[in-house]
Design a protein around this motif. Structure first.
Motif, PDB file in Angstrom:
ATOM      1  N   LEU A 109      -1.968  10.267  29.219  1.00  0.00           N
ATOM      2  CA  LEU A 109      -2.048  10.719  27.775  1.00  0.00           C
ATOM      3  C   LEU A 109      -2.174   9.430  26.781  1.00  0.00           C
ATOM      4  O   LEU A 109      -1.348   8.238  27.078  1.00  0.00           O
ATOM      5  N   ARG A 110      -3.178   9.683  25.945  1.00  0.00           N
ATOM      6  CA  ARG A 110      -3.537   8.158  25.192  1.00  0.00           C
ATOM      7  C   ARG A 110      -2.525   8.042  24.322  1.00  0.00           C
ATOM      8  O   ARG A 110      -2.203   9.120  23.452  1.00  0.00           O
ATOM      9  N   THR A 111      -2.130   6.708  23.880  1.00  0.00           N
ATOM     10  CA  THR A 111      -1.234   6.564  23.025  1.00  0.00           C
ATOM     11  C   THR A 111      -1.663   5.484  22.000  1.00  0.00           C
ATOM     12  O   THR A 111      -2.114   4.603  22.194  1.00  0.00           O
ATOM     13  N   LEU A 112      -1.411   5.661  20.638  1.00  0.00           N
ATOM     14  CA  LEU A 112      -1.715   4.785  19.732  1.00  0.00           C
ATOM     15  C   LEU A 112      -0.509   4.333  18.890  1.00  0.00           C
ATOM     16  O   LEU A 112       0.309   5.085  18.392  1.00  0.00           O
ATOM     17  N   ALA A 113      -0.155   3.042  18.811  1.00  0.00           N
ATOM     18  CA  ALA A 113       1.188   2.536  17.806  1.00  0.00           C
ATOM     19  C   ALA A 113       0.743   2.515  16.181  1.00  0.00           C
ATOM     20  O   ALA A 113       0.090   1.313  16.168  1.00  0.00           O
ATOM     21  N   TYR A 114       0.761   3.441  15.667  1.00  0.00           N
ATOM     22  CA  TYR A 114       0.667   3.513  14.278  1.00  0.00           C
ATOM     23  C   TYR A 114       1.744   2.656  13.438  1.00  0.00           C
ATOM     24  O   TYR A 114       3.092   2.721  13.971  1.00  0.00           O
ATOM     25  N   VAL A 115       1.549   2.127  12.398  1.00  0.00           N
ATOM     26  CA  VAL A 115       2.283   1.334  11.759  1.00  0.00           C
ATOM     27  C   VAL A 115       2.560   2.168  10.272  1.00  0.00           C
ATOM     28  O   VAL A 115       1.731   2.516   9.598  1.00  0.00           O
ATOM     29  N   PHE A 116       3.894   2.313  10.083  1.00  0.00           N
ATOM     30  CA  PHE A 116       4.438   2.840   9.007  1.00  0.00           C
ATOM     31  C   PHE A 116       4.804   1.672   7.947  1.00  0.00           C
ATOM     32  O   PHE A 116       5.540   0.558   8.560  1.00  0.00           O
ATOM     33  N   VAL A 117       4.563   1.628   6.793  1.00  0.00           N
ATOM     34  CA  VAL A 117       4.823   0.588   5.578  1.00  0.00           C
ATOM     35  C   VAL A 117       5.369   1.283   4.359  1.00  0.00           C
ATOM     36  O   VAL A 117       5.237   2.494   4.099  1.00  0.00           O
ATOM     37  N   ARG A 118       5.938   0.656   3.493  1.00  0.00           N
ATOM     38  CA  ARG A 118       6.321   1.449   2.160  1.00  0.00           C
ATOM     39  C   ARG A 118       5.135   1.514   1.483  1.00  0.00           C
ATOM     40  O   ARG A 118       4.395   0.832   1.033  1.00  0.00           O
ATOM     41  N   THR A 119       5.336   2.791   0.843  1.00  0.00           N
ATOM     42  CA  THR A 119       4.374   3.188  -0.051  1.00  0.00           C
ATOM     43  C   THR A 119       4.154   2.338  -1.537  1.00  0.00           C
ATOM     44  O   THR A 119       2.992   1.811  -1.830  1.00  0.00           O
ATOM     45  N   GLU A 120       5.358   1.869  -1.885  1.00  0.00           N
ATOM     46  CA  GLU A 120       5.418   0.970  -2.952  1.00  0.00           C
ATOM     47  C   GLU A 120       4.702  -0.375  -2.825  1.00  0.00           C
ATOM     48  O   GLU A 120       4.331  -1.030  -3.892  1.00  0.00           O
TER      49      GLU A 120
END
Length: 255
Positions: A109-120
């Protein structure tokens, strides 16, 4: 031909397969915390069960602290576990390989380490995490291969917490500047973030790492059950990505 092979194996008797995975919630892939398996166990847990049921094997689910999952797989305390690419031939577990012996990414299964940041923080969606997080702190769940790789790439990593939710709380409280985890579909976590945090977080377009997730098999277990394990890997290659997408949509309806 691969499906015919899987069908032939389904008629053969099979002992229960012990599948080990993390005892910490990682929505939507693993749901709930602790040793008890909830009624909705998670997208990947359902995928694992479906894969082994396709060859007639009942499944015994074993929830373990994340750092112990790989050790349990190598020692034989569990037979199967989600795994990264082995570092060598003496790793203690096997993954799907090609005829030439290389890792067969078509059966992973291909995985991608996506990054979450503060919208502000108003970071551009095309921000490169491999550059930005050399001078800013990126949270990663403790005990993961992902944390090891990102540290090796020179990123400033905080891997002090086992929990995705704890790491997202750190991000909300400005103790870190981003959080990353491996996803199979980019939007898999989005419904859960909106439910818990509203619009406080934004997902960057570029992943911090692209890799593969395998169903690793304990070496001894593989040698005893080679045909069934190979048939499961074939099933993952034929159906895995589509099943994960379908299950993720189902889970997203009631995050």
């Amino acid at each position: 031909m691969l499906l015919a092979c899987a069908g032939a194996q389904a008629a053969a008797p099979c002992a229960p397969v012990r599948i080990g995975y993390s005892d910490r919630e990682r929505a939507p892939y693993y749901m709930g915390n602790g040793g008890e398996v909830p009624d909705q166990p998670g997208v990947l847990v359902e995928l694992f069960r479906d894969a082994f049921r396709s060859v007639g094997c009942p499944v015994e689910l074993v929830r373990l602290p994340l750092a112990r999952v790989r050790l349990a797989l190598i020692s034989g305390a569990v037979d199967i576990a989600p795994s990264d690419t082995p570092s060598g031939g003496t790793a203690g577990y096997m993954i799907a390989t090609t005829a030439s012996g290389g890792a067969d990414h078509r059966r992973a299964l291909r995985t991608l380490a996506y990054v979450f940041v503060r919208t502000e923080d108003h970071l551009p969606a095309d921000t490169d995490p491999l550059s930005y997080f050399k001078t800013h702190t990126l949270a990663v769940n403790q005990g993961t291969i992902l944390a090891e790789h990102l540290k090796g790439a020179g990123l400033r990593i905080d891997d002090g917490s086992f929990s995705s939710w704890n790491n997202l709380d750190k991000l909300r409280l400005k103790r870190v500047d981003g959080f990353t985890l491996a996803l199979i579909t980019p939007g898999a976590l989005d419904p859960y973030l909106v439910t818990r945090y509203g619009k406080q977080f934004t997902r960057l377009d570029k992943p911090a790492r692209v890799s593969s997730m395998w169903l690793g098999a304990n070496r001894s277990y593989y040698q005893r059950n080679r045909e069934q394990v190979e048939a499961v890997w074939n099933w993952i290659g034929a159906h895995g990505a589509q099943q994960v997408e379908a299950l993720s949509k189902t889970y997203a309806l009631s995050p």
